[in-house]
Design a protein around this motif. Sequence first.
Motif, short mmCIF file in Angstrom:
data_model
loop_
_atom_site.label_atom_id
_atom_site.label_comp_id
_atom_site.label_asym_id
_atom_site.label_seq_id
_atom_site.Cartn_x
_atom_site.Cartn_y
_atom_site.Cartn_z
N MET A 148 0.83 -1.21 0.00
CA MET A 148 0.00 0.00 0.00
C MET A 148 0.86 1.25 0.00
O MET A 148 0.57 2.23 -0.70
N GLN A 149 1.94 1.25 0.76
CA GLN A 149 2.82 2.41 0.79
C GLN A 149 3.53 2.60 -0.53
O GLN A 149 3.70 3.73 -1.00
N GLN A 150 3.91 1.50 -1.17
CA GLN A 150 4.58 1.58 -2.47
C GLN A 150 3.66 2.17 -3.53
O GLN A 150 4.11 2.87 -4.44
N THR A 151 2.37 1.87 -3.44
CA THR A 151 1.41 2.28 -4.46
C THR A 151 0.59 3.50 -4.06
O THR A 151 -0.29 3.92 -4.81
N GLY A 152 0.87 4.06 -2.91
CA GLY A 152 0.18 5.27 -2.49
C GLY A 152 -1.26 5.06 -2.05
O GLY A 152 -2.06 6.00 -2.03
N LYS A 153 -1.60 3.83 -1.66
CA LYS A 153 -2.96 3.56 -1.17
C LYS A 153 -3.03 3.91 0.32
O LYS A 153 -2.06 3.73 1.06
N THR A 154 -4.21 4.35 0.75
CA THR A 154 -4.30 4.84 2.13
C THR A 154 -5.41 4.19 2.95
O THR A 154 -5.41 4.30 4.17
N ARG A 155 -6.38 3.51 2.31
CA ARG A 155 -7.55 3.03 3.06
C ARG A 155 -7.54 1.51 3.13
O ARG A 155 -7.59 0.82 2.10
N LEU A 156 -7.48 0.99 4.36
CA LEU A 156 -7.41 -0.45 4.59
C LEU A 156 -8.52 -0.87 5.56
O LEU A 156 -8.70 -0.26 6.62
N VAL A 157 -9.23 -1.92 5.19
CA VAL A 157 -10.17 -2.60 6.08
C VAL A 157 -9.63 -4.01 6.25
O VAL A 157 -9.32 -4.67 5.26
N TYR A 158 -9.51 -4.47 7.50
CA TYR A 158 -8.93 -5.81 7.66
C TYR A 158 -9.57 -6.57 8.81
O TYR A 158 -10.02 -5.99 9.79
N ILE A 159 -9.60 -7.88 8.64
CA ILE A 159 -10.17 -8.78 9.64
C ILE A 159 -9.12 -9.11 10.69
O ILE A 159 -8.00 -9.52 10.37
N SER A 160 -9.50 -8.94 11.93
CA SER A 160 -8.66 -9.29 13.07
C SER A 160 -9.44 -10.29 13.91
O SER A 160 -10.11 -11.17 13.38
N SER A 161 -9.38 -10.18 15.22
CA SER A 161 -10.07 -11.14 16.09
C SER A 161 -10.37 -10.51 17.44
O SER A 161 -9.63 -9.63 17.90
N LEU A 162 -11.42 -11.00 18.07
CA LEU A 162 -11.61 -10.66 19.47
C LEU A 162 -10.37 -11.11 20.25
O LEU A 162 -9.77 -12.13 19.93
N GLY A 163 -9.99 -10.31 21.22
CA GLY A 163 -8.79 -10.62 21.99
C GLY A 163 -7.53 -9.99 21.47
O GLY A 163 -6.48 -10.06 22.10
N ALA A 164 -7.59 -9.34 20.31
CA ALA A 164 -6.40 -8.73 19.73
C ALA A 164 -5.85 -7.60 20.59
O ALA A 164 -4.68 -7.23 20.46
N HIS A 165 -6.69 -7.05 21.45
CA HIS A 165 -6.28 -5.94 22.32
C HIS A 165 -6.51 -6.25 23.80
O HIS A 165 -6.67 -5.33 24.60
N HIS A 166 -6.56 -7.52 24.13
CA HIS A 166 -6.80 -7.94 25.52
C HIS A 166 -8.10 -7.33 26.06
O HIS A 166 -8.19 -6.98 27.23
N GLU A 167 -9.11 -7.26 25.21
CA GLU A 167 -10.34 -6.54 25.53
C GLU A 167 -11.50 -7.46 25.91
O GLU A 167 -12.61 -6.98 26.13
N VAL A 168 -11.26 -8.76 25.97
CA VAL A 168 -12.34 -9.70 26.26
C VAL A 168 -12.32 -9.99 27.77
O VAL A 168 -11.35 -10.56 28.28
N PRO A 169 -13.38 -9.65 28.49
CA PRO A 169 -13.34 -9.76 29.95
C PRO A 169 -13.71 -11.14 30.47
O PRO A 169 -14.29 -11.97 29.77
N GLY A 170 -13.40 -11.36 31.74
CA GLY A 170 -13.92 -12.48 32.50
C GLY A 170 -13.50 -13.85 32.02
O GLY A 170 -12.49 -14.04 31.35
N LYS A 171 -14.35 -14.83 32.36
CA LYS A 171 -14.05 -16.22 32.03
C LYS A 171 -14.01 -16.44 30.52
O LYS A 171 -13.25 -17.29 30.03
N TYR A 172 -14.84 -15.71 29.79
CA TYR A 172 -14.81 -15.84 28.33
C TYR A 172 -13.46 -15.40 27.79
O TYR A 172 -12.90 -16.03 26.89
N GLY A 173 -12.95 -14.30 28.32
CA GLY A 173 -11.64 -13.84 27.89
C GLY A 173 -10.56 -14.86 28.18
O GLY A 173 -9.68 -15.11 27.34
#
Length: 213
Positions: free
Chosen positions: A91-116
Amino acid sequence: MTKIMIVGAYGAMAQLVTEKLLKETDNELILFLRQAERLAQYQDNPRVQLVDGDVLATDQLATAMAPADLVYSNLGGVDLAEQIASVIKAMQQTGKTRLVYISSLGAHHEVPGKYGEWNEQAIHDYLPGFRAAAKLVAASGLTYTEVRPAWLTNNDEVDYETTQVDEPFKGTEVSRKSVADFVFNVLTQPDTHRNESVGLNKPNTDGDKPSWM
């Protein structure tokens, strides 16, 4: 008319997004995947360009990406960070700026409790890649939307709610069709959810683990 590149286009969610874009918009698509013949149903569609390639071959990826206006990554795997690094570089090589991407729950330690706790164990091998990828994207200077779905189902429904990255994750499951709907909405309204990390779940599915586990 917008030209959208879908990287990892053979994935189940990517195929749902592809079908929705072709049916409900006039956008053109660049579908990038290994073994492009697996999507041979699109080979005669004038709005679709099929590209057989390796996402880790950055120069090849950049060449395919050059005509695109937006990039949607449906990539996954334990080496996700390496794959995302290649997408960012292309994207940087081609000058593109807008990205949408699939990640996952838990990627930011944001899932609480026993489920987390359960989720940490269930996808232990994959979470380092999701977390490293998120850091790479956040530092890239790109305008991004990170999509963090709950555990995925194949239910024929669009039923979801969202949480932001600074909020505890809610719910245990969400349908692929729901995630595809959210991705479609962002791709067709790219000024929304800019530089946001969005959690997706089906309402009223809270618990210690998904219902089928």
